[in-house]
Design a protein around this motif. Structure first.
Motif, short mmCIF file in Angstrom:
data_model
loop_
_atom_site.label_atom_id
_atom_site.label_comp_id
_atom_site.label_asym_id
_atom_site.label_seq_id
_atom_site.Cartn_x
_atom_site.Cartn_y
_atom_site.Cartn_z
N GLY A 22 86.03 -10.00 -39.10
CA GLY A 22 87.18 -9.66 -39.60
C GLY A 22 87.96 -8.67 -38.31
N VAL A 23 87.28 -8.07 -37.72
CA VAL A 23 87.86 -7.41 -36.58
C VAL A 23 87.88 -7.88 -35.17
CG1 VAL A 23 87.58 -4.90 -37.86
CG2 VAL A 23 85.83 -5.89 -36.31
N GLY A 24 87.27 -8.94 -35.12
CA GLY A 24 87.26 -9.67 -33.87
C GLY A 24 86.15 -9.14 -32.43
N ILE A 25 85.04 -8.70 -33.30
CA ILE A 25 84.20 -8.29 -32.26
C ILE A 25 82.73 -8.84 -32.75
CG2 ILE A 25 85.03 -5.99 -31.95
CD1 ILE A 25 82.94 -4.46 -33.87
N THR A 26 81.67 -8.55 -31.97
CA THR A 26 80.22 -9.30 -32.25
C THR A 26 79.47 -8.48 -33.30
OG1 THR A 26 79.46 -8.13 -30.38
CG2 THR A 26 80.25 -10.25 -29.95
N ARG A 27 78.75 -9.19 -33.95
CA ARG A 27 77.64 -8.44 -35.01
C ARG A 27 76.99 -7.22 -34.42
NH1 ARG A 27 73.08 -8.13 -36.63
NH2 ARG A 27 72.26 -9.53 -35.30
N GLN A 28 76.70 -7.58 -32.96
CA GLN A 28 75.55 -6.75 -32.13
C GLN A 28 76.33 -5.36 -31.94
OE1 GLN A 28 76.05 -10.03 -31.81
NE2 GLN A 28 73.88 -10.62 -30.85
N THR A 29 77.60 -5.48 -31.91
CA THR A 29 78.63 -4.11 -31.58
C THR A 29 78.55 -3.49 -32.88
OG1 THR A 29 79.85 -5.31 -29.74
CG2 THR A 29 80.68 -3.22 -31.04
N ILE A 30 78.75 -4.18 -34.09
CA ILE A 30 78.76 -3.71 -35.22
C ILE A 30 77.51 -2.81 -35.53
CG2 ILE A 30 78.45 -3.71 -37.84
CD1 ILE A 30 81.49 -4.06 -36.97
N SER A 31 76.33 -3.33 -35.10
CA SER A 31 75.04 -2.72 -35.45
C SER A 31 75.10 -1.63 -34.55
CB SER A 31 73.94 -3.95 -34.93
OG SER A 31 72.84 -3.34 -35.02
N LEU A 32 75.33 -1.60 -33.32
CA LEU A 32 75.33 -0.60 -32.61
C LEU A 32 76.25 0.54 -33.04
CD1 LEU A 32 75.23 -2.22 -28.87
CD2 LEU A 32 73.35 -0.84 -30.09
N ILE A 33 77.00 0.37 -33.70
CA ILE A 33 78.06 1.49 -34.16
C ILE A 33 77.50 2.03 -35.37
CG2 ILE A 33 80.53 1.90 -35.29
CD1 ILE A 33 81.76 -0.59 -33.58
N GLU A 34 76.96 1.09 -36.22
CA GLU A 34 76.24 1.64 -37.34
C GLU A 34 75.06 2.50 -36.80
OE1 GLU A 34 75.26 -1.44 -40.20
OE2 GLU A 34 77.39 -1.82 -40.67
N LYS A 35 74.40 2.16 -35.87
CA LYS A 35 73.26 3.22 -35.40
C LYS A 35 73.68 4.38 -34.72
CE LYS A 35 70.00 -0.65 -35.20
NZ LYS A 35 69.73 -1.69 -34.06
N GLY A 36 75.09 4.32 -34.42
CA GLY A 36 75.64 5.47 -33.75
C GLY A 36 75.19 5.23 -32.10
N LYS A 37 74.97 4.24 -31.85
CA LYS A 37 74.55 3.90 -30.24
C LYS A 37 75.76 3.66 -29.53
CE LYS A 37 69.77 3.45 -30.82
NZ LYS A 37 68.54 2.22 -30.86
N TYR A 38 77.04 3.42 -30.11
CA TYR A 38 78.05 2.85 -29.37
C TYR A 38 79.37 3.78 -30.02
CZ TYR A 38 82.15 0.23 -27.67
OH TYR A 38 83.21 -0.02 -27.08
N ASN A 39 80.26 4.38 -29.29
CA ASN A 39 81.34 4.79 -29.89
C ASN A 39 82.67 3.88 -29.79
OD1 ASN A 39 80.06 7.29 -30.44
ND2 ASN A 39 80.51 8.00 -28.46
N PRO A 40 83.15 3.42 -30.76
CA PRO A 40 84.18 2.45 -30.62
C PRO A 40 85.40 3.42 -30.15
CG PRO A 40 83.65 3.15 -33.02
CD PRO A 40 82.59 3.50 -32.26
N SER A 41 86.80 2.56 -29.76
CA SER A 41 87.83 3.29 -29.58
C SER A 41 88.48 3.29 -30.92
CB SER A 41 88.51 2.25 -28.75
OG SER A 41 88.81 0.96 -29.43
N LEU A 42 89.41 4.25 -30.72
CA LEU A 42 90.10 4.52 -31.92
C LEU A 42 90.80 3.10 -32.63
CD1 LEU A 42 91.37 6.71 -33.68
CD2 LEU A 42 93.14 7.10 -32.26
N LYS A 43 91.25 2.27 -31.68
CA LYS A 43 91.90 1.11 -32.26
C LYS A 43 90.83 0.30 -33.17
CE LYS A 43 93.70 -2.92 -30.39
NZ LYS A 43 93.82 -3.69 -28.86
N LEU A 44 89.69 0.40 -32.56
CA LEU A 44 88.51 -0.22 -33.26
C LEU A 44 88.05 0.46 -34.51
CD1 LEU A 44 86.66 -2.88 -33.39
CD2 LEU A 44 85.01 -1.74 -31.82
N CYS A 45 88.24 1.74 -34.50
CA CYS A 45 87.76 2.33 -35.73
C CYS A 45 88.81 2.24 -36.98
CB CYS A 45 88.09 4.08 -35.30
SG CYS A 45 86.62 4.54 -34.21
#
Lengths: 73, 146
Positions: A22-45
């Protein structure tokens, strides 16, 4: 950084893959965001917020104390 | 191949390119050093890799100017600093030009050409910095107006 993406995603009845597509990124990135291991940009937030029908502060807001303790870790 | 839209992967890709650049630079450096050991500075300069190395260095230096202007805490008076740079560059190129012209085996034209090249090479980055500062001043003024 800690966040409520997982909770909001489950509430919106979406899988990680569906949210990622839906947001045009990979599942791995969603997983990292959920675990708090990657800080998304405001745009992605914002894009994530639109997909899960939530406000930015519901998902990404943390108190200053929590913020400082995370920074120190 | 699919275009990468994931910001995390784009960033990761850029970091990978940075590592590759470092490895490549090290390789170029090693080759040039080997050439230098083999046949001195002239053989090193004859290698086309020297040109690649110099062009890359110049590009990197110009890109760094963008960052240094942004990291200046106070606004430098761009006009004044351009004037100072121009005067200093002019003086250096004049001195080098005169010294070259007076060297045995070189004429007044050689001095003029070398002096002129130094002047232009010194003035171009100064002017570039001036343009960057000018643009920054404009942005700063816009912020003040709001």
């Amino acid at each position: 950084m800690k966040n409520n993406v997982k909770l909001a995603r489950i509430k919106a009845n979406l899988t990680q893959q569906q949210l990622a597509d839906g947001v045009g990124i990979t599942r791995q990135t969603i997983s990292l965001i959920e675990k708090g291991k990657y800080n998304p940009s405001l745009k992605l937030c914002l894009q994530i917020c639109y997909r899960v029908n939530a406000q930015l502060d519901e998902i990404f807001w943390i108190s200053e104390e929590e913020f400082n303790s995370e920074e120190n870790n | 191949m699919k275009k990468i839209t994931d910001e995390r992967l784009i960033m990761k890709n850029l970091k990978n390119i940075r590592i590759a650049f470092a490895v490549q630079s090290l390789g170029i450096f090693a080759i040039l050093f080997y050439e230098f050991l083999q046949g001195g500075i002239d053989q090193m300069r004859n290698n086309p890799i020297w040109l690649v190395f110099m062009v890359t260095t110049v590009v990197l230096a110009y890109l760094s100017m963008n960052i240094s202007v942004d990291s200046e805490r106070t606004l430098t008076q761009s006009n004044r600093s351009l004037q100072i740079s121009a005067i200093v560059t002019l003086m250096i190129s004049l001195i080098v030009g005169i010294l070259t012209a007076n060297t045995p085996g070189y004429g007044i034209w050689d001095g003029a050409i070398i002096g002129g090249i130094i002047f232009i090479c010194g003035l171009v980055p100064s002017y570039y910095i001036y343009r960057l500062r000018k643009r920054k001043e404009e942005v700063f003024e816009e912020d003040e107006d709001e």
